[in-house]
Design a protein around this motif. Structure first.
Motif: not given
Length: 195
Positions: A22, A26, A37, A40, A44, A47-48
């Motif tokens: 990740p 990213a 971005y 995000g 992310g 959330a991960g």
């Protein structure tokens, strides 16, 4: 999704893994799409962590997400403003600068993540140093291995690859793999003991 797979299957303690893809995803997203971005990346990462098998509480997920976001913003700043690399990776300098930026930018993520996990008692005090190094190494390898793949392979390769191009590709991946073995797994360490 990538965080779930890595934490579930490739992280022995559900905290650190040898490679953290990740981070590379990213960094590539910001270099290709721009600074806009970054939210995000934060969402992310949070959330991960919330959806991971480790059952991460929200404050811990926010702390880790903050560290992951700082990592990517530092990498973006270094690569876009300071080093000014080509996202096509047409020169070896571009890859070398990515490696340097990865070494620096992986620090905030490792420090934030391990500090938060230590503060809530998930990592004991004697394990902080090892987890810090492992976290940094995983993020660094994620940046130097995954980001270039995404940026270079977004354009299909030529139908006919020349021998020179194949040699360059092999050299790039071969050297990245060899240096990874030397740095992180101690290959040839007996040869360098007297130095």
């Amino acid at each position: 999704l990538v965080a779930q797979v890595v934490l579930g299957y490739f992280a022995a303690n559900h905290v650190t893994s040898l490679v953290w893809p990740p981070s590379g995803i990213a960094v590539a997203a910001l270099l290709l799409g721009g600074i806009r971005y970054w939210p995000g990346v934060f969402l992310g990462a949070v959330a991960g962590n919330l959806l991971s098998a480790a059952g991460t509480p929200l404050p811990v997920a926010l702390g880790i997400g903050f560290g992951n976001t700082m990592e990517v913003l530092v990498a973006f700043w270094l690569l876009n403003r300071h080093y000014r690399i080509s996202t096509e990776f047409t020169h070896p300098r571009d890859y070398a600068c990515l490696g340097l930026a990865g070494m620096v930018s992986a620090v905030p993520s490792a420090v934030c993540g391990v500090s938060v996990l230590f503060a809530v008692g998930y990592i004991p005090g004697e394990e902080v140093g090892r987890n810090l190094l492992n976290w940094w190494r995983g993020d660094l390898l994620g940046i130097v291995l995954v980001a270039p793949l995404l940026m270079v392979w977004r354009h299909p390769p030529p139908v006919k690859l020349s021998a020179v191009l194949l040699a360059r590709i092999g050299l790039c991946f071969g050297l990245a793999w060899l240096f990874g073995q030397v740095i992180f797994f101690g290959w040839f360490s007996e040869s360098f003991n007297g130095i």
